[in-house]
Design a protein around this motif. Structure first.
Motif, PDB file in Angstrom:
ATOM      1  N   VAL A 108       0.846  -1.205   0.000  1.00 15.85           N
ATOM      2  CA  VAL A 108       0.000   0.000   0.000  1.00 15.85           C
ATOM      3  C   VAL A 108       0.877   1.249   0.000  1.00 15.85           C
ATOM      4  CG1 VAL A 108      -1.718   1.334   1.296  1.00 15.85           C
ATOM      5  CG2 VAL A 108      -1.900  -1.169   1.165  1.00 15.85           C
ATOM      6  N   LEU A 109       1.839   1.266   0.915  1.00 16.96           N
ATOM      7  CA  LEU A 109       2.613   2.491   1.083  1.00 16.96           C
ATOM      8  C   LEU A 109       3.564   2.755  -0.081  1.00 16.96           C
ATOM      9  CD1 LEU A 109       3.315   2.672   4.911  1.00 16.96           C
ATOM     10  CD2 LEU A 109       1.776   4.053   3.524  1.00 16.96           C
ATOM     11  N   GLU A 110       3.968   1.699  -0.767  1.00 11.73           N
ATOM     12  CA  GLU A 110       4.827   1.885  -1.934  1.00 11.73           C
ATOM     13  C   GLU A 110       4.165   2.805  -2.958  1.00 11.73           C
ATOM     14  OE1 GLU A 110       7.479  -2.242  -2.015  1.00 11.73           O
ATOM     15  OE2 GLU A 110       5.537  -2.152  -3.062  1.00 11.73           O
ATOM     16  N   LYS A 111       2.839   2.772  -2.954  1.00  7.83           N
ATOM     17  CA  LYS A 111       2.125   3.609  -3.920  1.00  7.83           C
ATOM     18  C   LYS A 111       2.055   5.073  -3.475  1.00  7.83           C
ATOM     19  CE  LYS A 111      -1.690   1.268  -5.414  1.00  7.83           C
ATOM     20  NZ  LYS A 111      -2.872   0.387  -5.217  1.00  7.83           N
ATOM     21  N   ILE A 112       2.438   5.335  -2.224  1.00  6.00           N
ATOM     22  CA  ILE A 112       2.291   6.691  -1.671  1.00  6.00           C
ATOM     23  C   ILE A 112       3.644   7.350  -1.422  1.00  6.00           C
ATOM     24  CG2 ILE A 112       1.510   7.927   0.401  1.00  6.00           C
ATOM     25  CD1 ILE A 112      -0.830   5.914   0.490  1.00  6.00           C
ATOM     26  N   VAL A 113       4.548   6.546  -0.899  1.00  7.65           N
ATOM     27  CA  VAL A 113       5.847   7.077  -0.500  1.00  7.65           C
ATOM     28  C   VAL A 113       6.748   7.250  -1.729  1.00  7.65           C
ATOM     29  CG1 VAL A 113       7.926   6.498   0.819  1.00  7.65           C
ATOM     30  CG2 VAL A 113       5.660   6.109   1.807  1.00  7.65           C
ATOM     31  N   ASP A 114       7.538   8.327  -1.722  1.00  5.64           N
ATOM     32  CA  ASP A 114       8.361   8.634  -2.885  1.00  5.64           C
ATOM     33  C   ASP A 114       9.717   7.923  -2.887  1.00  5.64           C
ATOM     34  OD1 ASP A 114       6.299  10.346  -3.555  1.00  5.64           O
ATOM     35  OD2 ASP A 114       7.282  12.122  -2.721  1.00  5.64           O
ATOM     36  N   GLN A 115       9.940   6.954  -1.998  1.00  6.86           N
ATOM     37  CA  GLN A 115      11.266   6.321  -1.973  1.00  6.86           C
ATOM     38  C   GLN A 115      11.129   4.818  -1.746  1.00  6.86           C
ATOM     39  OE1 GLN A 115      12.796   8.340   1.653  1.00  6.86           O
ATOM     40  NE2 GLN A 115      13.167   6.261   2.393  1.00  6.86           N
ATOM     41  N   ASP A 116      12.216   4.152  -1.846  1.00 13.15           N
ATOM     42  CA  ASP A 116      12.263   2.700  -1.690  1.00 13.15           C
ATOM     43  C   ASP A 116      12.010   2.343  -0.217  1.00 13.15           C
ATOM     44  OD1 ASP A 116      12.776   0.023  -1.714  1.00 13.15           O
ATOM     45  OD2 ASP A 116      14.926   0.207  -2.214  1.00 13.15           O
ATOM     46  N   ILE A 117      11.017   1.495   0.021  1.00 14.12           N
ATOM     47  CA  ILE A 117      10.777   1.072   1.399  1.00 14.12           C
ATOM     48  C   ILE A 117      10.833  -0.454   1.503  1.00 14.12           C
ATOM     49  CG2 ILE A 117       9.504   3.107   2.209  1.00 14.12           C
ATOM     50  CD1 ILE A 117       6.902   1.520   1.652  1.00 14.12           C
ATOM     51  N   SER A 118      11.607  -1.037   0.658  1.00 17.25           N
ATOM     52  CA  SER A 118      11.802  -2.485   0.747  1.00 17.25           C
ATOM     53  C   SER A 118      12.468  -2.814   2.080  1.00 17.25           C
ATOM     54  CB  SER A 118      12.709  -2.956  -0.401  1.00 17.25           C
ATOM     55  OG  SER A 118      14.007  -2.417  -0.212  1.00 17.25           O
ATOM     56  N   ASN A 119      12.421  -4.076   2.434  1.00 12.63           N
ATOM     57  CA  ASN A 119      12.952  -4.484   3.733  1.00 12.63           C
ATOM     58  C   ASN A 119      14.432  -4.129   3.863  1.00 12.63           C
ATOM     59  OD1 ASN A 119      12.319  -5.474   6.254  1.00 12.63           O
ATOM     60  ND2 ASN A 119      13.103  -7.519   5.783  1.00 12.63           N
ATOM     61  N   ASP A 120      15.152  -4.152   2.766  1.00  8.66           N
ATOM     62  CA  ASP A 120      16.577  -3.800   2.837  1.00  8.66           C
ATOM     63  C   ASP A 120      16.764  -2.309   3.004  1.00  8.66           C
ATOM     64  OD1 ASP A 120      17.227  -6.409   2.540  1.00  8.66           O
ATOM     65  OD2 ASP A 120      17.509  -6.290   0.356  1.00  8.66           O
ATOM     66  N   ALA A 164      13.331   1.267  11.265  1.00  6.79           N
ATOM     67  CA  ALA A 164      13.904   2.397  10.528  1.00  6.79           C
ATOM     68  C   ALA A 164      13.004   3.619  10.694  1.00  6.79           C
ATOM     69  CB  ALA A 164      14.031   2.055   9.044  1.00  6.79           C
ATOM     70  N   CYS A 165      13.585   4.793  10.503  1.00 10.05           N
ATOM     71  CA  CYS A 165      12.793   6.021  10.489  1.00 10.05           C
ATOM     72  C   CYS A 165      13.463   7.017   9.561  1.00 10.05           C
ATOM     73  CB  CYS A 165      12.663   6.621  11.883  1.00 10.05           C
ATOM     74  SG  CYS A 165      14.205   7.255  12.556  1.00 10.05           S
ATOM     75  N   ALA A 166      12.680   7.929   8.988  1.00 11.56           N
ATOM     76  CA  ALA A 166      13.280   8.890   8.066  1.00 11.56           C
ATOM     77  C   ALA A 166      12.333  10.041   7.781  1.00 11.56           C
ATOM     78  CB  ALA A 166      13.646   8.204   6.750  1.00 11.56           C
ATOM     79  N   ASN A 167      12.945  11.187   7.470  1.00 11.33           N
ATOM     80  CA  ASN A 167      12.196  12.275   6.845  1.00 11.33           C
ATOM     81  C   ASN A 167      12.081  11.925   5.378  1.00 11.33           C
ATOM     82  OD1 ASN A 167      11.635  14.288   8.849  1.00 11.33           O
ATOM     83  ND2 ASN A 167      13.838  14.688   8.949  1.00 11.33           N
ATOM     84  N   ILE A 168      10.872  11.876   4.869  1.00  9.26           N
ATOM     85  CA  ILE A 168      10.675  11.450   3.482  1.00  9.26           C
ATOM     86  C   ILE A 168       9.720  12.437   2.805  1.00  9.26           C
ATOM     87  CG2 ILE A 168      11.025   8.995   3.971  1.00  9.26           C
ATOM     88  CD1 ILE A 168       7.821   8.875   3.799  1.00  9.26           C
ATOM     89  N   THR A 169       9.356  12.126   1.568  1.00 11.15           N
ATOM     90  CA  THR A 169       8.238  12.834   0.945  1.00 11.15           C
ATOM     91  C   THR A 169       7.240  11.810   0.453  1.00 11.15           C
ATOM     92  OG1 THR A 169       9.297  12.859  -1.230  1.00 11.15           O
ATOM     93  CG2 THR A 169       9.664  14.788   0.194  1.00 11.15           C
ATOM     94  N   CYS A 213       3.510  11.279  -2.093  1.00 14.00           N
ATOM     95  CA  CYS A 213       2.605  11.783  -3.133  1.00 14.00           C
ATOM     96  C   CYS A 213       3.287  12.814  -4.032  1.00 14.00           C
ATOM     97  CB  CYS A 213       1.346  12.362  -2.514  1.00 14.00           C
ATOM     98  SG  CYS A 213       0.453  11.160  -1.529  1.00 14.00           S
ATOM     99  N   GLY A 214       4.555  12.629  -4.280  1.00 14.53           N
ATOM    100  CA  GLY A 214       5.248  13.517  -5.210  1.00 14.53           C
ATOM    101  C   GLY A 214       5.782  14.779  -4.573  1.00 14.53           C
ATOM    102  N   GLY A 215       6.076  14.766  -3.280  1.00 12.79           N
ATOM    103  CA  GLY A 215       6.793  15.913  -2.740  1.00 12.79           C
ATOM    104  C   GLY A 215       6.367  16.440  -1.397  1.00 12.79           C
ATOM    105  N   LEU A 216       5.254  15.923  -0.811  1.00  9.66           N
ATOM    106  CA  LEU A 216       4.865  16.453   0.504  1.00  9.66           C
ATOM    107  C   LEU A 216       5.785  15.885   1.573  1.00  9.66           C
ATOM    108  CD1 LEU A 216       2.890  18.044   2.306  1.00  9.66           C
ATOM    109  CD2 LEU A 216       1.604  15.898   2.561  1.00  9.66           C
ATOM    110  N   ARG A 217       6.337  16.806   2.402  1.00 11.70           N
ATOM    111  CA  ARG A 217       7.235  16.358   3.470  1.00 11.70           C
ATOM    112  C   ARG A 217       6.463  15.489   4.460  1.00 11.70           C
ATOM    113  NH1 ARG A 217       4.989  20.912   3.802  1.00 11.70           N
ATOM    114  NH2 ARG A 217       4.541  22.005   5.756  1.00 11.70           N
ATOM    115  N   ALA A 218       7.124  14.419   4.896  1.00 13.43           N
ATOM    116  CA  ALA A 218       6.467  13.444   5.759  1.00 13.43           C
ATOM    117  C   ALA A 218       7.536  12.729   6.575  1.00 13.43           C
ATOM    118  CB  ALA A 218       5.671  12.435   4.930  1.00 13.43           C
TER     119      ALA A 218
END
Lengths: 977, 95, 184
Positions: free
Chosen positions: A753-765, A771-776, A778-783
């Protein structure tokens, strides 16, 4: 003419007639009347029945000290019992009924109590209803309860609203009589911010009731002009209809403003009353004085009142209570009443106890005489007088004024432990030690002349504000001492009423003394003298005087009862203000609230938060059905839950890690950037306080979560550690609970589900467990993204700025559509955490240690942290300590309710043999039976044992098996997937 | 009551949360020989004076400062109000 | 560029009750600045460059486009036009560098502007601020019906701005409207 006792003059508005009813009968009064003055104008003296003996009673006074004339005001939901007719401002359509009667007011069946008065003396209840013990609850109490009390409640919701407010001033002046007005004028002209409060609807105090002149105008005119001048000054706030009810610490005063009590119903949106909290630099108490009655046999008949009340009704309200009036006095002020009434065309006879009393050309004065009895079934008809020579004379009259001297109104001076002191010249208590910032002026200070009141008011204001310079000329006014000779009760009097509200007589006080209740506080409780709505304003000093005489002491030696707030009764609604019903406390809504409402969620209050408890689907008939579905769907595919309510604290600074090392018992210094860790906080006594996660977003930046319930107290604790224990660490704390919308996405399909929303790789590796991170997104919203799991499934928590919370939940639902994503509420959350053996508030319940929770090894010995030292005490580390375990019923149909206790099979069921208790329980849809978490003595060594689970109170007695608290996926493979 | 906040001036005590004895600032050293006994005293033993008392108040509905308020428990007279950080530093808690 | 829609805290139209108008202000982005330990002086220098002046204790600097007010010791809130909310925190972080910790707060607050002749009367039954003695630029954190709020006097005439916790926007708006009705 219906208002047969109405006479000329006064300050009523004769052009504004007002109709009202009393006990169903219609009457007419005028604007400016009180209910009592209007009834008296109509010839109605009988207004109620007394508390205990049901004796007929009328008003004793014309003010807020009234013990007798208590009526039920209004009807329906607005019905208010025990309202003083003497302060109730008349309005058109007013309805009132009399109280405390069985039958009609003029024929009260309970008046039979009066015949049995010999039995119903003080202490009657204490002595009589002692035995048999079983009778108390079933017989005595219901009878007493029905007979006791005065008015009755409507038992409906109060339809009115009440406000609370805050006012600030340089000088608060309490009472707008001559001293209060003069104080206000003096202070206001100096430019100070002044609040002038008076309980009356017309400011002026006694000036409205007197014929004294000030500066060659009537006192009432001077008051009116002065009030008008004050009203035009921007630095003055006039609060008429406002009772200052209490003097609190450091210049804070409580006051009730009756905003709408003088109209039939409050205007739309307007409060009925406002409870003000007034912050004053200085205060002038100018509360005046209260005239006291004299005790003689049958001194309580309607028509008998204080002489000053007769004077008020005549001068202010234009009412002669009766054209034939007797004044019974021990001082010159009684003669003032006589002269005023005579001037109004009333035939007056004065009975003066003093041998040196002055004679008058206008009215007869009986020197050295006493009223010894009265007659009249429902109202005064005759008085019997014992003359100086011992002979008796009977006088026909319908009104009798008692002038026993004046008691300065010292009430508010006592609210800060101050005790009044006795003044022999006045035969009264005057203010003693005062609350900080308070000054007293005028009659309240024992200055009973108008000139004295004016001078005292001006002087008090000048002193309060530190004004210097020449004293401005004061208005010219009368100045005469009242020359009182103490006279409390007529010798030999027995059924002579002291406290008319509680039906306490001279005889009752004597009985109390005889039976050993000699201290003032005992006297009060034994006889009820000075209790109830008037708090003995007209009776306390008389009672003390009699006690003093019996004990052969002076009055000040006997003491005085303590005055406590409120000065007059306050409606509970005023204390509640707007905080009732749905507005009892503010609500906090989560960012997904609107969306959850659209889904038909059922909400539960968690603190102030409204959280979705479950999301029923069409056809589901019980909450369990919905919750089971939500759990199974999440574990089977994917679910989403709003977890915004968890407390979030931003911890920044070079020493952030050091700081976390201090507040958490486990280590954080070596946590790498991009990782989160579970943290357990202890209290300094070694008991677990709260838990959560800390995510390291940067070398000098952590985000800490707390439990929902403890968000406020944990933040406060963190600030305590930062400011008080480690003031020079480089740490900054900001609560960001409100700033981020956070959702848990859990289940084997969560990543999909989240792969479709998050702008980066969230595979187990790329984004492993914890893990935690500042990400974006839906194409750029800070999250922010955290790979943490409360459910035990593969799970993420994703956070976006709160304003995007609604958009994100909708996006997650769309993205999860192909996996049948299921929103779940707090119930499913609870089931999944119990299945996983995760602790919450039920387990961190303020008595449990890290060791109890099975986390003893987390308490680091390599560093200092709050609670570490005391967590190692021997008392918290015994061999049979409680340990967290799981519970399964042997018979799968049994429930294992929280709160039940564990017992060894075959052992007695009692506290001595208690082995532990269940903290959390639920039905596990995955296992198909109920499960529970429990604390069990030596629990880790008893896995597999069979025990008895009991709750004698609720009839639980089942066999259970002790098991690991990790019912699901004990190895944690799912969350690392 | 009114607490004269060192930064903000007089504020109603209703804005504050109370935490009792200001000796809580003097947290014992965890490394000392008698640490267990010292922490026992620190966590549990309090004086209950009728008179001046130094106590901790948190300005929860204000600027979030912890204050040390010296208050007479009999009269509620407040003799002194300090920022807890200043007190803590003076007590040598900077290290 | 992302395509998520921003939702207002409450989303209600301005309302005039008696003389008082209550408006939800959705145009302000917020971030807090907390000086790092020992960096007060340098932090205040940057603050001055951003706001034109350092807000004193209990005061605000009212300025466009960026305004700010004192929140607590060594801590300030910076307000800027809502259009900048995506970058405000980063922008401040760049400016302040190691002198301050920056925390984004745009989502944390609901903002109401209360304007009108009876505003002071309304204030008196809402919260314990000496509203009649406050001048433009005075700020007080206080409780409004149990909610921790900032009350900022915007003009000496009749305008205050209230910042309250966003999750309680509905409750806060309710007490504002009932107070306005009570003094209308």
């Amino acid at each position: 003419m219906s208002q047969k006792n109405r006479i000329a003059g006064g300050q009523i508005d004769r052009d504004t007639p007002l109709n009202f009813t009393f006990d169903g009968k219609s009457y007419e009064g005028h604007a400016g009347d009180t209910l009592a003055s209007a009834l008296l104008a109509n010839g109605v003296r009988l207004m109620g029945r007394s508390f205990k003996y049901h004796r007929p009673r009328g008003p004793l006074t014309a003010g807020s000290e009234e013990p007798n004339a208590l009526v039920q005001l209004r009807s329906g939901a607005r019905q208010e019992p025990n309202t003083r007719a003497t302060t109730t401002e008349l309005f058109g359509g007013l309805t009132a009924t009399s109280q405390n009667k069985l039958g009609s007011l003029s024929f009260d069946l309970l008046a039979v109590n009066d015949r049995f008065s010999n039995f119903l003396t003080a202490g009657f209840y204490y002595k009589t209803f002692m035995w048999p013990a079983a009778f108390w609850e079933k017989v005595y109490e219901p009878i007493i309860r029905r007979a006791a009390g005065l008015g009755s409640l409507s038992l409906e919701d109060d339809p009115d609203v009440y406000d609370k407010g805050f006012l600030h001033c340089d000088l608060l002046i309490i009472g707008a009589g001559p001293s209060g007005l003069m104080a206000a004028l003096t202070a206001a002209r100096s430019g100070a911010d002044v609040i002038l409060a008076d309980e009356d609807f017309r400011m002026g105090g006694r000036l409205n009731s007197e014929t004294y002149e000030i500066d060659a105008a009537s006192g009432a005119d001077w008051a009116r002009k002065t009030v008008a001048e004050l009203a035009n000054m921007p630095n003055v706030r006039l609060l008429p209809r406002t009772t200052v009810i209490g003097a609190f610490d450091h210049g804070i005063y409580g006051a009730v403003e009756r905003v709408s009590d003088h109209v039939a119903t409050p205007a739309s949106g307007k409060p009925r009353q406002i409870l003000w909290r007034i912050y004053s630099q200085k205060t002038v108490l100018a509360a005046g004085a209260i005239e006291r009655p004299i005790a003689f046999d049958n001194n309580d008949r309607p028509g008998i009142m204080t002489a000053s009340a007769l004077r008020s009704y005549a001068n202010r309200f234009g009412v002669a209570v009766d054209k034939r009036t007797v004044i019974f006095t021990n001082n010159d002020d009684g003669h003032r009443s006589a002269a005023d009434l005579h001037a109004k065309g009333v035939r007056v006879i004065v009975i003066d106890t003093r041998m040196d009393a002055r004679k008058s050309p206008d009215y007869e004065v009986l020197v050295g005489a006493q009223v010894i009895n009265t007659l009249g079934r429902l109202g005064l008809t005759f008085v019997t007088v014992r003359l100086a020579d011992g002979s008796e004379r009977t006088i026909e009259c319908g009104a009798l004024g008692m002038a026993g001297g004046w008691n300065p109104n010292v009430h508010l001076t006592c609210h800060q432990r101050g005790r009044p002191t006795w003044n022999n010249a006045l035969a009264a208590f005057v203010p003693g030690a005062l609350p900080v910032g308070m000054l007293v002026a005028g009659a309240a200070n024992g200055d009973l002349s108008t000139a004295g009141a004016l001078a005292g008011g001006a002087a008090a204001a000048r002193k309060a504000l530190g004004l210097r310079g020449r004293l401005p000329a004061l208005p010219l006014a009368e100045d005469a001492p009242i020359k009182v000779t103490p006279f409390w009760y007529v010798e030999g009097a027995s059924r002579a009423w002291l406290d008319q509200q509680n039906d306490v007589t001279v005889k009752d006080v004597k009985l109390s003394y005889q039976e050993g209740f000699k201290s003032v506080e005992h006297l009060k409780r034994y006889t009820t003298l000075g209790m109830a709505t008037d708090q003995g304003k007209t009776s306390n000093v008389g009672g003390l005087a009699i006690m003093a005489e019996l004990a052969g002491k002076d009055i000040p030696e006997v003491g005085t009862t303590i005055f406590r707030p409120p000065y007059t009764p306050v409606a509970i609604g005023a204390f509640g203000g707007r905080h009732r019903g749905q507005e009892f406390h503010p609500k906090r809504l989560t960012p997904s609230h609107g969306w959850a409402e659209e889904q038909g969620a059922v909400f539960v209050e968690v603190g102030n938060w409204m959280r979705a408890q479950w999301f029923p689907k069409p056809g589901e008939t019980s909450w369990r059905e919905s919750v089971d579905r939500e759990v199974l769907a999440t574990r089977g595919s994917v679910g989403v839950c709003d977890v915004t309510t968890l407390g979030k604290v931003d911890v920044q600074g070079q020493d952030a890690a050091t700081f976390l090392n201090m507040i958490y018992c486990n280590g954080f210094a070596k946590l790498p950037v991009g990782k989160s860790r579970y943290g357990l906080m202890l209290r300094e006594d070694g008991i677990a306080m709260d838990d959560g996660t800390a995510a390291r977003l940067a070398e000098d930046h952590f985000v800490v979560t707390t439990t929902t319930a403890n968000a406020v107290s944990v933040y406060r604790h963190m600030e305590f550690v930062r400011q008080c224990l480690a003031p020079d660490l480089d740490v900054q704390l900001i609560s960001t609970t409100e700033s981020w919308a956070q959702y848990a996405v859990a289940g084997p399909k969560a990543r999909r589900v989240l792969e479709k929303i998050v702008d980066q790789d969230i595979s187990n590796d790329a984004f492993p467990f914890m893990a935690c991170a500042n990400i974006t997104v839906c194409g750029g919203l800070r999250a922010r993204l955290f790979r943490i799991s409360f459910s035990g499934e593969l799970a993420f928590e994703i956070a976006v700025p709160t304003a995007y919370g609604d958009a994100l939940i909708r996006r997650i639902m769309t993205a999860g559509e192909e996996f049948d994503i299921t929103p779940y509420g707090t119930e499913a959350l609870g089931v999944m955490r119990i299945e996983k053996g995760h602790a919450t508030g039920n387990e961190l319940n303020g008595t449990t240690t890290a060791a109890n929770l099975g986390m003893g090894r987390m308490v680091s010995t390599k560093k200092d942290s709050i609670g570490a030292i005391l967590s190692r005490r021997s008392g918290l580390n015994t061999a049979d300590d409680l340990r967290a375990v799981g519970i399964k019923p042997i018979n799968h149909d049994d429930t294992v309710p929280a709160g039940s206790h564990l017992m060894n099979t075959g052992a007695p069921v009692d506290a001595a043999h208690d082995q532990g208790y269940v903290t959390s329980a639920c039905y596990s849809p995955n296992l198909g039976h109920h499960i529970a978490l429990a604390f069990l003595k030596d629990g880790e060594n008893r896995i597999g044992d069979t025990m008895r689970l009991v709750s004698p109170l609720t009839g639980v007695d089942v066999e259970v098996e002790i098991c690991s608290a990790h019912f699901i996926d004990p190895e944690g493979e799912r969350l690392r997937a | 009551m009114i607490i004269d906040h060192p930064l903000l001036g007089p504020r109603d005590s209703a804005e504050f949360t109370y935490m009792g004895d200001a000796r809580l600032i003097e947290r014992p050293s965890p490394d000392a020989e008698d640490a267990a006994a010292a922490f026992y005293e620190y966590a549990y033993l309090r004086d209950n004076p009728a008179g001046l008392h130094r106590e901790l108040w948190f300005h929860e509905a204000g600027d979030r400062s912890w204050l040390v308020v010296t208050r007479n428990t009999v009269t509620h007279e407040i003799a002194k109000v300090e920022l807890a950080t200043d007190v803590a530093r003076a007590k040598g808690r900077s290290t | 560029m992302h395509d998520l829609m921003l939702a207002p805290a409450l989303g209600c139209a301005p309302q005039t009750i008696g003389t008082v108008t209550i408006t939800e202000n959705t145009g302000v982005a917020l971030a807090s600045v907390a000086a790092r330990h020992g960096k007060s002086a340098s932090c205040e220098r940057v603050l001055k460059s951003v706001l034109g002046a350092v807000p004193d204790i209990g005061k605000a600097v009212l300025r466009d486009p960026e305004a700010g007010f004192w929140m607590g010791p060594d801590q300030w809130m910076i307000g800027a036009p809502m259009e900048t909310h995506e970058t405000l925190a980063d922008h401040l972080k760049t400016k302040f560098g190691a002198d301050a910790s920056i925390t984004e707060q745009s989502g944390g607050w609901v903002i109401f502007d209360v304007v009108g002749e009876k505003m002071p009367d309304m204030c008196e039954i809402l919260c314990n601020v000496p509203i009649r003695k406050m001048d433009a630029g005075d700020v007080q954190r206080t409780l409004i019906h149990q909610l921790g709020c900032f009350v900022i006097r915007r003009t000496n005439a009749d305008h205050i701005r209230i910042l309250g916790p966003r999750s309680s926007a509905q409750s806060l708006h309710h007490v504002l409207t009932t107070a306005a009705m009570a003094v209308a």
